[in-house]
Design a protein around this motif. Structure first.
Motif, PDB file in Angstrom:
ATOM      1  N   GLY A 353      41.277 -40.343  12.168  1.00 37.05           N
ATOM      2  CA  GLY A 353      40.718 -39.161  11.515  1.00 37.05           C
ATOM      3  C   GLY A 353      39.331 -38.831  12.059  1.00 37.05           C
ATOM      4  N   VAL A 354      39.029 -37.542  12.122  1.00 40.79           N
ATOM      5  CA  VAL A 354      37.723 -37.082  12.618  1.00 40.79           C
ATOM      6  C   VAL A 354      37.140 -36.080  11.619  1.00 40.79           C
ATOM      7  CG1 VAL A 354      38.259 -37.453  15.064  1.00 40.79           C
ATOM      8  CG2 VAL A 354      38.828 -35.265  13.998  1.00 40.79           C
ATOM      9  N   TYR A 355      35.877 -35.747  11.843  1.00 37.70           N
ATOM     10  CA  TYR A 355      35.149 -34.871  10.905  1.00 37.70           C
ATOM     11  C   TYR A 355      34.405 -33.879  11.777  1.00 37.70           C
ATOM     12  CZ  TYR A 355      31.687 -34.331   6.969  1.00 37.70           C
ATOM     13  OH  TYR A 355      30.881 -33.918   5.945  1.00 37.70           O
ATOM     14  N   LYS A 356      34.810 -32.625  11.747  1.00 39.87           N
ATOM     15  CA  LYS A 356      34.250 -31.668  12.707  1.00 39.87           C
ATOM     16  C   LYS A 356      33.643 -30.463  12.014  1.00 39.87           C
ATOM     17  CE  LYS A 356      35.528 -34.021  16.240  1.00 39.87           C
ATOM     18  NZ  LYS A 356      34.505 -34.878  16.812  1.00 39.87           N
ATOM     19  N   LEU A 357      32.572 -29.973  12.645  1.00 43.97           N
ATOM     20  CA  LEU A 357      31.889 -28.773  12.145  1.00 43.97           C
ATOM     21  C   LEU A 357      32.780 -27.558  12.380  1.00 43.97           C
ATOM     22  CD1 LEU A 357      29.101 -27.606  11.131  1.00 43.97           C
ATOM     23  CD2 LEU A 357      28.523 -27.283  13.529  1.00 43.97           C
ATOM     24  N   GLY A 358      33.024 -26.767  11.321  1.00 43.58           N
ATOM     25  CA  GLY A 358      33.855 -25.562  11.464  1.00 43.58           C
ATOM     26  C   GLY A 358      33.039 -24.288  11.490  1.00 43.58           C
ATOM     27  N   ALA A 359      31.875 -24.307  10.806  1.00 41.67           N
ATOM     28  CA  ALA A 359      31.037 -23.104  10.760  1.00 41.67           C
ATOM     29  C   ALA A 359      29.653 -23.472  10.247  1.00 41.67           C
ATOM     30  CB  ALA A 359      31.655 -22.062   9.833  1.00 41.67           C
ATOM     31  N   ILE A 360      28.681 -22.653  10.648  1.00 41.06           N
ATOM     32  CA  ILE A 360      27.306 -22.822  10.153  1.00 41.06           C
ATOM     33  C   ILE A 360      26.707 -21.429   9.962  1.00 41.06           C
ATOM     34  CG2 ILE A 360      26.470 -23.166  12.549  1.00 41.06           C
ATOM     35  CD1 ILE A 360      24.310 -25.054  11.238  1.00 41.06           C
ATOM     36  N   ARG A 361      25.963 -21.258   8.909  1.00 46.55           N
ATOM     37  CA  ARG A 361      25.347 -19.937   8.686  1.00 46.55           C
ATOM     38  C   ARG A 361      24.162 -19.763   9.632  1.00 46.55           C
ATOM     39  NH1 ARG A 361      27.465 -17.246   4.222  1.00 46.55           N
ATOM     40  NH2 ARG A 361      28.025 -18.582   2.458  1.00 46.55           N
ATOM     41  N   ASP A 362      23.978 -18.541  10.127  1.00 46.53           N
ATOM     42  CA  ASP A 362      22.794 -18.286  10.950  1.00 46.53           C
ATOM     43  C   ASP A 362      21.625 -17.909  10.037  1.00 46.53           C
ATOM     44  OD1 ASP A 362      23.130 -15.650  10.247  1.00 46.53           O
ATOM     45  OD2 ASP A 362      23.989 -15.039  12.185  1.00 46.53           O
ATOM     46  N   GLU A 363      20.493 -17.541  10.655  1.00 47.76           N
ATOM     47  CA  GLU A 363      19.290 -17.263   9.834  1.00 47.76           C
ATOM     48  C   GLU A 363      19.503 -16.089   8.885  1.00 47.76           C
ATOM     49  OE1 GLU A 363      16.517 -17.032  12.969  1.00 47.76           O
ATOM     50  OE2 GLU A 363      15.975 -19.159  12.765  1.00 47.76           O
ATOM     51  N   GLN A 364      20.427 -15.200   9.268  1.00 46.15           N
ATOM     52  CA  GLN A 364      20.716 -14.045   8.397  1.00 46.15           C
ATOM     53  C   GLN A 364      21.742 -14.390   7.320  1.00 46.15           C
ATOM     54  OE1 GLN A 364      20.405 -13.521  11.923  1.00 46.15           O
ATOM     55  NE2 GLN A 364      18.333 -12.934  11.253  1.00 46.15           N
ATOM     56  N   GLY A 365      22.218 -15.609   7.332  1.00 45.56           N
ATOM     57  CA  GLY A 365      23.197 -16.015   6.317  1.00 45.56           C
ATOM     58  C   GLY A 365      24.630 -15.697   6.703  1.00 45.56           C
ATOM     59  N   VAL A 366      24.832 -15.303   7.973  1.00 50.11           N
ATOM     60  CA  VAL A 366      26.198 -14.961   8.405  1.00 50.11           C
ATOM     61  C   VAL A 366      26.859 -16.218   8.976  1.00 50.11           C
ATOM     62  CG1 VAL A 366      27.553 -13.516   9.997  1.00 50.11           C
ATOM     63  CG2 VAL A 366      25.440 -12.620   8.955  1.00 50.11           C
ATOM     64  N   TRP A 367      28.104 -16.461   8.579  1.00 51.60           N
ATOM     65  CA  TRP A 367      28.807 -17.635   9.101  1.00 51.60           C
ATOM     66  C   TRP A 367      29.053 -17.486  10.602  1.00 51.60           C
ATOM     67  CZ3 TRP A 367      28.981 -22.010   6.765  1.00 51.60           C
ATOM     68  CH2 TRP A 367      29.113 -22.108   5.381  1.00 51.60           C
ATOM     69  N   GLN A 368      28.690 -18.504  11.347  1.00 53.74           N
ATOM     70  CA  GLN A 368      29.001 -18.564  12.778  1.00 53.74           C
ATOM     71  C   GLN A 368      30.039 -19.665  12.956  1.00 53.74           C
ATOM     72  OE1 GLN A 368      27.730 -16.421  14.974  1.00 53.74           O
ATOM     73  NE2 GLN A 368      26.529 -15.487  13.321  1.00 53.74           N
TER      74      GLN A 368
END
Ligand SMILES: Nc1ncnc2c1ncn2[C@@H]1O[C@H](COP(=O)(O)OP(=O)(O)OP(=O)(O)O)[C@@H](O)[C@H]1O
Ligand SMILES: O=P(O)(O)OC[C@H]1O[C@H](OP(=O)(O)OP(=O)(O)O)[C@H](O)[C@@H]1O
Ligand SMILES: O=C(O)c1cccnc1
Length: 505
Positions: A353-368
């Motif tokens: 099993g692994v644990y991966k980043l799917g999204a991060i909010r940018d400074e404007q709060g928009v999901w990247q």
């Protein structure tokens, strides 16, 4: 004859199971690199940046066709107790870098000392059938917190999912016979044994020999006796007699110390004496030799001797393949004692099993959205904030679709999913299909919102899940691939991101 005794639950109510074992919080149960990254986020003022991580595996264990999600309750207890103690911080303050200066600023350690989890966590209930690439757990929250949880969540979920899956396979091979987990002596250390006993019970075992697991989790405990008992006395007959006097209500005689079939005859004689005193011999245990032949002969001796209800327990390096073979050979075994190969998941000692980043909010709060590229397309992670929708016929699972909840607060009733390994393979589910989302809320803003099922309810869930899992998916050799696909717009987003990333590099 029912060969079960129930242990009572722990009375130490104020502490959860892990706290009883390891009194300090387990926040330090992590890889150092989680703390080095956490420090980096904190220094860059990124610590609170909202992110989403998914815990998933890429391949079913044991070359099998399905897995059973397990370990969530242990993870919940870990998360509820999560905090850094003063002595943890003191230890971290003592760590130094290559220049012999402290690794971490004091202000960061103070921040850790104050840290309380505020994440949202969604997960598959324990006992759910789960397949490669499906998130079993989704963690949403400040990136520093999400990152610190990677290693312990993997540690807990990987192992228990592996063992529950192994237990389910063994119990499937046993075709409804009782399977007792005997693994404590061969397990991977103390917690390895306790977690394995718990997961094995969830996966379908009826009981454990592990008394601490019985006390901690309320798993029924059972026990026979060892060869040493027989060897202590001048003869096998005396050993059985003395055991019967000591434990008239728990007589399962181990008959193979000298001559197995002679041992069965002796057990019958002692069983008759026992009966006169108002007790019933529960059975015999075979632990060596040809278990098929010996069990057939032992069954005849027991039946002819007036003990048709006496159990024949077998142990000795058993696993699902051997049990399948012994059944095929007509073995008259009704209770299977399985230790080493179950609790160590002998043929595959870890779930990847692994644990991966799917999204991060940018400074404007928009999901990247984020993906982890790989040479092997099957290893490229899925971007977004993921959920799994399972489509079912009334009695059978038909397929699972991974989708991005940010793109679809409400999924259309008519959907197409695409096999990420071969985009020409598509499956359509129409409005008439029954479906349900598999990830359910566990924590909101760091608070537990889940009403935890009992172990019995989890076991019932396992039974239903296995009944609904297509038979071809459950077979041991070359199992069918259960359909798992990406919702169409998720597939397209991922394909576009892969292209963009490859063009950049
Ligand atoms: N009929 C059978 N078919 C297939 N495998 C069997 C059968 N009977 C026993 N086995 C398995 O064969 C393996 C070897 O068993 P066997 O009793 O011969 O050796 P052993 O374990 O070394 O015995 P001992 O404990 O007396 O040293 C075990 O894993 C056992 O479960
Ligand atoms: O074989 P497992 O699936 O691990 O089950 C547990 C084993 O532990 C005990 O014996 P132990 O192995 O300690 O000694 P023995 O083989 O010499 O009887 C028991 O008699 C089983 O054989
Ligand atoms: O009770 C038993 O028979 C037992 C317990 C642990 C390991 N092997 C056997």
């Amino acid at each position: 004859m029912e060969w079960t005794r129930r242990g009572s639950r722990s009375t130490i109510d104020s502490m959860n199971h892990l706290e009883q074992l390891y009194r300090p919080s387990l926040a330090m149960l992590t890889d150092l690199y989680q703390l080095t990254m956490a420090y980096g986020y904190w220094k860059q003022d990124l610590a609170e940046r909202e992110s989403v991580f998914h815990l998933f595996f890429r391949k079913n264990p044991f070359e099998g066709g399905f897995s059973l999600a397990c370990g969530l309750q242990t993870a919940i207890e870990f998360l509820e107790g999560f905090h850094f103690h003063a002595d943890d911080l003191k230890y971290l303050a003592s760590l130094t870098g290559a220049d012999s200066k402290p690794l971490f600023d004091e202000a960061f350690l103070e921040y850790l000392g104050q840290l309380r989890l505020t994440c949202h966590i969604d997960a598959m209930p324990e006992g759910t059938a789960v397949y490669p690439h499906e998130p079993l757990v989704r963690v949403t929250g400040p990136i520093l917190q999400c990152q610190l949880l990677e290693t312990p969540l993997l540690n807990i979920i990987n192992f228990q999912t592996l063992i529950a899956t192994k237990a389910a396979r063994i119990c499937t091979a046993a075709e409804g016979d009782r399977v007792i987990e005997f693994g404590l002596r061969r397990a991977q250390g103390i917690d390895g044994s306790l977690s394995a006993s718990r997961a094995a019970y969830i996966g379908g075992c009826s009981a454990t020999s592990n008394v601490l697991a019985g006390k901690q989790f309320g798993i029924p405990v059972v026990g026979t006796h060892a060869h040493s008992w027989v060897m202590t006395f001048p003869s096998e007959r005396e050993a059985f007699e003395i055991y019967a006097q000591a434990m008239p209500n728990n007589c399962v005689f181990l008959v193979d110390t000298y001559d197995t079939l002679e041992g069965v005859r002796t057990a019958v004689e002692i069983g008759r004496t026992l009966r006169k005193s108002g007790h019933e011999m529960l059975g015999i245990r075979l632990d060596s030799g040809d278990l098929a032949w010996l069990s057939i002969e032992a069954r005849k001796i027991l039946d002819d001797g007036g003990f048709p209800d006496a159990s024949i327990v077998a142990s000795n390096d058993l696993d699902e393949r051997l049990i399948e073979s012994l059944k095929y050979q007509g073995a008259k075994i009704d209770t299977w004692g399985v230790g080493t190969k179950l609790v160590t998941a002998f043929d595959q000692p870890a779930l990847g099993g692994v644990y991966k980043l799917g999204a991060i909010r940018d400074e404007q709060g928009v999901w990247q959205y984020r993906i982890k590229l790989s040479e092997q397309s099957i290893k490229v992670s899925n971007p977004g904030i993921l959920q799994v929708r399972r489509f079912e016929k009334p009695s059978e699972h038909r397929g699972d679709m991974i989708y991005n909840i940010e793109m679809h607060q409400e999924l259309p009733t008519d959907v197409t999913m695409i096999d990420p390994a071969d985009s020409t393979r598509r499956k359509h589910f129409d409005a008439d299909s029954q479906s349900a989302d598999l990830l359910v809320p566990i924590f909101r803003d760091g608070a537990n919102v889940y009403s935890t099922p009992t172990l019995q309810e989890i076991r019932q869930h396992v039974t239903t899940q296995i009944q609904r899992t297509p038979k071809g998916v459950q077979r041991f050799d070359n199992p069918h691939s259960y359909p798992v696909g990406l919702e169409k717009s998720l597939y397209e987003t991922k394909a576009a991101m892969i292209l963009e990333a490859r063009n950049r590099s």
